[in-house]
Design an enzyme around this catalytic site. Structure first.
Site, PDB file in Angstrom:
ATOM      1  N   GLU A 188     -49.277  30.880  15.368  1.00  0.00           N
ATOM      2  CA  GLU A 188     -50.248  30.066  15.123  1.00  0.00           C
ATOM      3  C   GLU A 188     -50.274  28.733  15.309  1.00  0.00           C
ATOM      4  OE1 GLU A 188     -52.407  31.218  11.613  1.00  0.00           O
ATOM      5  OE2 GLU A 188     -52.004  29.251  10.561  1.00  0.00           O
TER       6      GLU A 188
ATOM      7  N   ALA B  19     -57.031  23.353   8.407  1.00  0.00           N
ATOM      8  CA  ALA B  19     -55.986  24.050   7.603  1.00  0.00           C
ATOM      9  C   ALA B  19     -55.824  23.251   6.395  1.00  0.00           C
ATOM     10  CB  ALA B  19     -54.893  24.176   8.376  1.00  0.00           C
TER      11      ALA B  19
ATOM     12  N   ARG C 211     -62.792  32.141   4.085  1.00  0.00           N
ATOM     13  CA  ARG C 211     -63.617  31.429   3.447  1.00  0.00           C
ATOM     14  C   ARG C 211     -63.272  29.928   3.216  1.00  0.00           C
ATOM     15  NH1 ARG C 211     -61.947  31.053  -2.915  1.00  0.00           N
ATOM     16  NH2 ARG C 211     -60.454  29.605  -1.854  1.00  0.00           N
ATOM     17  N   GLY C 212     -62.004  29.683   3.238  1.00  0.00           N
ATOM     18  CA  GLY C 212     -61.560  28.269   3.301  1.00  0.00           C
ATOM     19  C   GLY C 212     -60.745  27.758   2.376  1.00  0.00           C
ATOM     20  N   ASP C 213     -60.117  27.004   2.041  1.00  0.00           N
ATOM     21  CA  ASP C 213     -59.309  26.393   1.097  1.00  0.00           C
ATOM     22  C   ASP C 213     -60.350  25.496   0.259  1.00  0.00           C
ATOM     23  OD1 ASP C 213     -56.373  27.286   0.956  1.00  0.00           O
ATOM     24  OD2 ASP C 213     -56.364  25.964   2.924  1.00  0.00           O
TER      25      ASP C 213
ATOM     26  N   ALA D 101     -65.330  35.311   2.314  1.00  0.00           N
ATOM     27  CA  ALA D 101     -64.889  35.449   3.699  1.00  0.00           C
ATOM     28  C   ALA D 101     -65.717  36.930   3.953  1.00  0.00           C
ATOM     29  CB  ALA D 101     -63.257  35.887   3.776  1.00  0.00           C
TER      30      ALA D 101
ATOM     31  N   HIS E 208     -53.992  36.698  -4.192  1.00  0.00           N
ATOM     32  CA  HIS E 208     -54.610  35.381  -3.760  1.00  0.00           C
ATOM     33  C   HIS E 208     -54.534  34.540  -5.009  1.00  0.00           C
ATOM     34  CE1 HIS E 208     -57.622  32.033  -3.076  1.00  0.00           C
ATOM     35  NE2 HIS E 208     -57.124  32.105  -1.680  1.00  0.00           N
TER      36      HIS E 208
ATOM     37  N   GLN F  93     -50.697  36.130   4.443  1.00  0.00           N
ATOM     38  CA  GLN F  93     -50.314  35.033   3.970  1.00  0.00           C
ATOM     39  C   GLN F  93     -48.750  34.903   4.150  1.00  0.00           C
ATOM     40  OE1 GLN F  93     -50.286  31.738   3.680  1.00  0.00           O
ATOM     41  NE2 GLN F  93     -51.561  31.617   1.853  1.00  0.00           N
TER      42      GLN F  93
END
Ligand SMILES: NC(=O)C1=CN([C@@H]2O[C@H](COP(=O)(O)OP(=O)(O)OC[C@H]3O[C@@H](n4cnc5c(N)ncnc54)[C@H](O)[C@@H]3O)[C@@H](O)[C@H]2O)C=CC1
Ligand SMILES: Nc1nc(=O)c2c([nH]1)NC[C@@H]1CN(c3ccc(C(=O)N[C@@H](CCC(=O)O)C(=O)O)cc3)CN21
Length: 286
Positions: A17, A51, A108-110, A124, A148, A175
């Site tokens: 990544e 990110a 979904r995103g932070d 998501a 999470h 994660q």
């Protein structure tokens, strides 16, 4: 090729990544990074989208396109939905299709305290269902071996993960974690919940102190005493911490492969030398 098909091979798959650097000048270094990473011939390379909570219009599509067209490696573009409405997602999907990128990590995103989320997508799984209805992308999702951070408990988190898989995800990336037993326990629970798609283990080699602190605040990973002991001993010795961080990551990966993990996803943090050292350490095991 859709990423889920890589798992038809008998050996564990390996992926890397990278993230689009914030500074324009660092984009040139990214080419050097990709040059080195591509020589290691990973099964795919993923590119993050904003990110850690930032939501600037970054270069995810461009970089994913380059990974495929120039380096001939499968690309997985991350796409977050918290800060996009449906029209914006449509544009990004068109751009990805035009760029020849076939795989999306639907996220979904932070949450960013300075940005009000848009309302078209909440989870998501909403994005997964929407992309599924729009085209023929391979879809991947994120999963959380320790649960999470926002979820009340791990059972609920796994049930939510099952919804995401049922919405159309064909592959999961975990994660980061530093204790393999946490991952094995999660694999067992996912299986009990009826989640049958392949799960790649996300490994982050930690080579500096600031990075550890950032990652712990971002994802709440617990740190086993074996890990904290090493970090404390070498926190002021850059070279020793580098070697110890690489050794710890290789040790984790060797154990995961011995347990027949389906894949290893290495969070390279754009440091190709770290990826190279780790790959050297494990290539005979694959
Ligand atoms: N920007 C990037 O490239 C990356 C970002 N991340 C971050 O990881 C975090 C989570 O992202 P995702 O896993 O995509 O989010 P998600 O939507 O799958 O899960 C987020 C939270 O909502 C809950 N949830 C999920 N579906 C639900 C449903 N249908 N009903 C009720 N609750 C539900 C989950 O249990 C979890 O607590 C984000 O903070 C994400 O940005 C992770 C990897 C890369
Ligand atoms: N909650 C969460 N969000 C993520 O974005 C994320 C995860 N977890 N887990 C796995 C990976 C790790 N990721 C990360 C984490 C930190 C940076 C980071 O430190 N970024 C720098 C940018 C530095 C630069 O532009 O050169 C930053 O300052 O944000 C990048 C990707 C993306 N992923």
């Amino acid at each position: 090729m859709k990423i889920e098909h890589f798992f038809e091979q008998k050996k564990p798959i390996i992926s890397f990544e990278i993230f689009p650097p914030k500074k324009e000048s660092a984009l040139r270094n990214l080419d050097e990074t990709l040059e080195i990473l591509s020589q290691l011939k990973p099964d795919f390379i993923s590119v993050t989208f904003g990110a850690g909570g930032s939501c600037v219009n970054n270069q995810t599509v461009e970089i994913a396109k380059k990974i495929k067209a120039k380096y001939h490696i499968e690309a997985l573009a991350h796409l977050t939905c918290l800060n996009h409405n449906q029209d914006e997602i449509n544009i990004l999907l068109q751009e990805l299709e035009k760029a020849g990128v076939e795989n999306i990590l639907a996220l979904r995103g932070d949450k960013n305290p300075n940005v009000t989320p848009k309302k078209d997508f909440t989870y998501a799984s909403d994005l997964v269902a929407y992309i599924k209805s729009q085209g023929n992308f391979g879809l991947s999702g994120a999963c959380y071996p320790e649960g999470h951070t926002e979820c009340e408990n791990e059972v609920q988190d796994i049930l939510n993960l099952k919804k995401k898989v049922d919405a159309g995800v064909g592959h999961l990336i975990s994660q980061l974690f530093f204790d393999n037993d946490v991952f094995y326990n999660f694999q067992k629970n996912a299986q009990l919940a009826g989640i049958e798609v392949p799960i790649e283990a996300g490994i982050m080699p930690v080579i500096n102190k600031a990075q550890i602190e950032k990652m712990v605040s971002l994802c709440g990973a617990s740190l086993p005493s074996k890990f904290t002991k090493i970090m404390q001993k070498y926190e002021d010795n850059k070279e020793a911490l580098f070697e110890a961080g690489i050794a710890y990551a290789i040790d984790q990966i060797v154990d995961l492969i011995a347990h027949d993990v389906e894949g290893i996803h290495l969070y390279t943090m754009n440091n190709p030398l770290v990826a190279q050292r780790i790959y050297e350490g494990i290539k005979k095991l694959l």
